[in-house]
Design a protein around this motif. Structure first.
Motif, PDB file in Angstrom:
ATOM      1  N   CYS A   1       1.024  -9.106  22.233  1.00 54.04           N
ATOM      2  CA  CYS A   1       1.317 -10.054  21.372  1.00 54.04           C
ATOM      3  C   CYS A   1       0.025 -10.200  20.228  1.00 54.04           C
TER       4      CYS A   1
ATOM      5  N   CYS B   1      -0.058 -15.713  26.491  1.00 57.91           N
ATOM      6  CA  CYS B   1       0.302 -17.156  26.838  1.00 57.91           C
ATOM      7  C   CYS B   1       1.940 -17.142  27.674  1.00 57.91           C
TER       8      CYS B   1
ATOM      9  N   CYS C   1      -2.482 -16.379  18.950  1.00 55.77           N
ATOM     10  CA  CYS C   1      -2.551 -17.521  17.967  1.00 55.77           C
ATOM     11  C   CYS C   1      -3.219 -18.601  18.707  1.00 55.77           C
TER      12      CYS C   1
HETATM   13  S1  SF4 Z   1       2.549 -18.117  21.611  1.00 51.10           S
HETATM   14 FE1  SF4 Z   1       1.543 -16.956  23.460  1.00 51.10          FE
HETATM   15  S2  SF4 Z   1       2.440 -15.125  23.321  1.00 51.10           S
HETATM   16 FE2  SF4 Z   1       2.963 -15.668  21.270  1.00 51.10          FE
HETATM   17  S3  SF4 Z   1       1.421 -14.901  20.065  1.00 51.10           S
HETATM   18 FE3  SF4 Z   1       0.646 -17.086  21.005  1.00 51.10          FE
HETATM   19  S4  SF4 Z   1      -0.692 -16.464  22.638  1.00 51.10           S
HETATM   20 FE4  SF4 Z   1       0.795 -14.704  22.274  1.00 51.10          FE
END
Ligand code: SF4
Length: 418
Positions: free
Chosen positions: A303, A349, A306
Motif C-alpha cells: 500500500c 494497517c 498514509c
Molecule cells: S489505510 Fe492502511 S492499508 Fe490503506 S494506505 Fe493507509 S496504511 Fe496502507
C-alpha cells in the motif's frame, strides 16, 4: 520461455522470426530486449554489461557496431560470453557503413544473431539501394534475420519530401504530422518489400518505426500493424530519463500491447549519470507483467502508506522483499520453477492489510496507528501466524523464504510425485 497473453483483444497475427533461438512474433510471448551503452570495441566493458542485462532478464541484447574496431570485437565478445555461460543472442546495430563492416568482418557477421539496419541512413542517393541490398544479401548468406528499424530522427528525407510534395499537389489533404507518420510507415514497408525482393524471407524480417511522441507512436504502429504481418519491435525512441521515460513508454506501448500489437519491446530509458543500465530491462518486464502478458518475477503488492502508518517499517520491508526477490531470481529461476507466479503483500494497517494479504500467496499486515503492535501473516488466504516485537521484518522475510522452498522447491515436487 514462460508466457501468456491475457488481453481482451485478439493478438495480431505476425510471421515468427527466430533470432538466435529466441522466437519473435508468430504468437510467441512478447520478447524483452535491451541495448548496451558501452563502446563495443571495449570487450571487457561490453561483456560485463551484456551479461548484466541478460541476468536482469533481457532476452536479446543489441550492441553498436559503428567501426572496424567494434566489428572486430564482436566475435571476441561472443566467445567471452559463451565462456561465462551467457548465451543471449546479440544484435548488431549498423548505421551508414554496415554493408562495409559486415563484408570486411565475416566473423562479426557470423557472431551476431540479427542485424539492425536503418533505411534512413543505410546510404544516400544512388548508393542507398545498393548498400541496403548488400546488407540484405549478407543476412541471406549468413542466415540471419534483419530488423528494418525506421527512426524519425533519421527518416529517409527523399521519401518524406516526395510525400510532402504529393500532399501539396493534392491541396494539403493531410497535415504535415500525418504526412510524416505516413512516410515512417512507408519507409518501413518499402524497405521490407525490397528485402523480400532480394530474397530475404518474411520469417527473417522484423520491423520497427520509432518516434518520440506517444500519440505518434500509437498511430504509426496501428497503421503498420494494419498494413503488414511482419513481426513488430515496439519502442518509443528518446523516451527520456526517470519517471518521464517510464510513463511515456508504458502509456504508448501499453495501449499497443493491449490491442495485440507488438512482438518484442525495448524501453529506451536515459540512465541517470552512473545509473544502472539494467533498469530498462526491469521496466520492460514490469510493463509486461503488470499488464498480465508475461510472468518474470514474484510481484510484491504494497500500500502507499498514509496517516495511519506508524513507521517506515512497512516501506522498508516491501523494499527489502522486492530487492531480495530481484537479486535471487537468477538462481530461483532454476531452483524454484514457477516461483515467478508468487504474490507477496506488505500492507501498512488493518484497513486494507488483511484483505489484500489474503489475496496474496503470503502477506503481512503491519500495525497502524492505535493498533495492537502485532502483524498477522496470511498464507494461501488463511491466517498463519502473528508476528510481534522488533524482528517482525526479519521474521516475515524468513517465512517468505520457507514458503518459496515449500511450494516451489524441487524436493517438494519430488515428494509430491512419490
Ligand atoms: S489505510 Fe492502511 S492499508 Fe490503506 S494506505 Fe493507509 S496504511 Fe496502507
Amino acid at each position: 520461455m514462460t508466457g501468456y497473453y491475457s488481453s481482451p483483444f485478439p493478438r495480431r497475427a505476425s510471421v515468427g522470426v527466430d533470432v538466435g533461438g529466441v522466437m519473435v512474433g508468430g504468437g510467441a510471448p512478447v520478447v524483452v530486449q535491451s541495448m548496451t551503452n558501452t563502446d563495443t570495441a571495449d570487450v571487457d566493458g561490453t561483456v560485463a554489461q551484456v551479461a548484466a542485462l541478460h541476468r536482469a532478464g533481457s532476452e536479446l541484447v543489441r550492441i553498436t557496431v559503428d567501426r572496424d574496431e567494434s566489428a572486430a570485437a564482436v566475435p571476441k565478445i561472443r566467445d567471452r560470453l559463451a565462456r561465462l555461460g551467457v548465451d543471449v543472442p546479440l544484435v548488431g546495430d549498423f548505421h551508414y557503413i554496415g554493408h562495409k563492416l559486415l563484408a570486411d568482418h565475416p566473423a562479426c557477421a557470423e557472431a551476431l544473431a540479427k542485424y539492425r539496419i536503418n533505411p534512413g541512413n543505410v546510404g544516400f542517393r544512388d548508393k542507398k539501394d545498393k548498400q541496403f541490398a548488400d546488407i540484405v544479401e549478407m543476412a541471406i548468406r549468413h542466415d540471419k534475420p534483419v530488423r528494418i528499424g525506421v527512426n524519425w530522427g533519421s527518416l529517409d528525407q527523399e521519401l518524406l519530401t516526395r510525400l510532402m510534395n504529393e500532399n501539396q499537389a493534392k491541396g494539403f489533404p493531410m497535415t504535415a504530422q500525418e504526412v510524416t507518420r505516413e512516410a515512417i510507415v512507408q519507409s518501413a514497408l518499402l524497405s521490407a518489400h525490397l528485402a523480400e525482393e532480394i530474397g530475404l524471407g518474411r520469417d527473417r524480417i522484423i520491423l520497427s518505426a520509432k518516434v518520440s511522441g506517444v500519440q505518434d507512436l500509437i498511430a504509426v504502429y496501428a497503421e503498420l500493424a494494419r498494413r503488414c504481418d511482419h513481426a513488430l519491435h515496439l519502442g518509443l525512441t528518446e523516451a527520456g530519463m526517470g519517471s518521464k521515460g517510464i510513463v511515456a513508454s508504458s502509456a504508448s506501448m501499453g495501449i499497443l500491447l493491449q490491442q495485440g500489437i507488438g512482438d518484442t519491446i525495448r524501453i529506451s530509458l536515459t540512465p541517470e549519470p552512473g545509473g544502472d543500465r539494467t533498469r530498462e530491462v526491469q521496466v520492460s518486464q514490469e510493463l509486461l507483467q503488470t499488464m498480465g502478458f508475461r510472468q518474470f518475477i514474484p510481484i510484491v503488492a504494497a500500500c502507499p502508506g498514509c496517516g495511519r502508518t506508524t513507521s517506515t517499517v512497512f516501506q522498508e520491508l516491501a523494499q527489502t522483499i522486492q530487492e531480495d526477490i530481484r537479486r535471487n531470481m537468477p538462481v530461483w529461476r532454476t531452483r524454484y520453477p514457477g516461483v515467478e507466479q508468487l504474490k507477496v503483500a506488505v500492507m501498512g494497517c488493518i484497513v486494507n492489510g488483511p484483505g489484500e494479504s489474503k489475496h496474496a500467496d503470503i502477506g503481512i499486515s503491519l500495525p497502524g496507528t492505535g493498533e495492537t503492535p502485532s502483524a498477522p501473516v496470511f498464507i494461501d488466504g488463511e491466517k498463519a501466524a502473528t508476528l510481534r516485537g522488533p524482528n517482525i521484518a526479519a521474521d516475515f522475510e524468513k517465512m517468505v523464504s520457507e514458503y518459496i522452498e515449500n511450494r516451489f522447491g524441487m524436493g517438494t515436487r519430488a515428494r509430491a510425485a512419490e
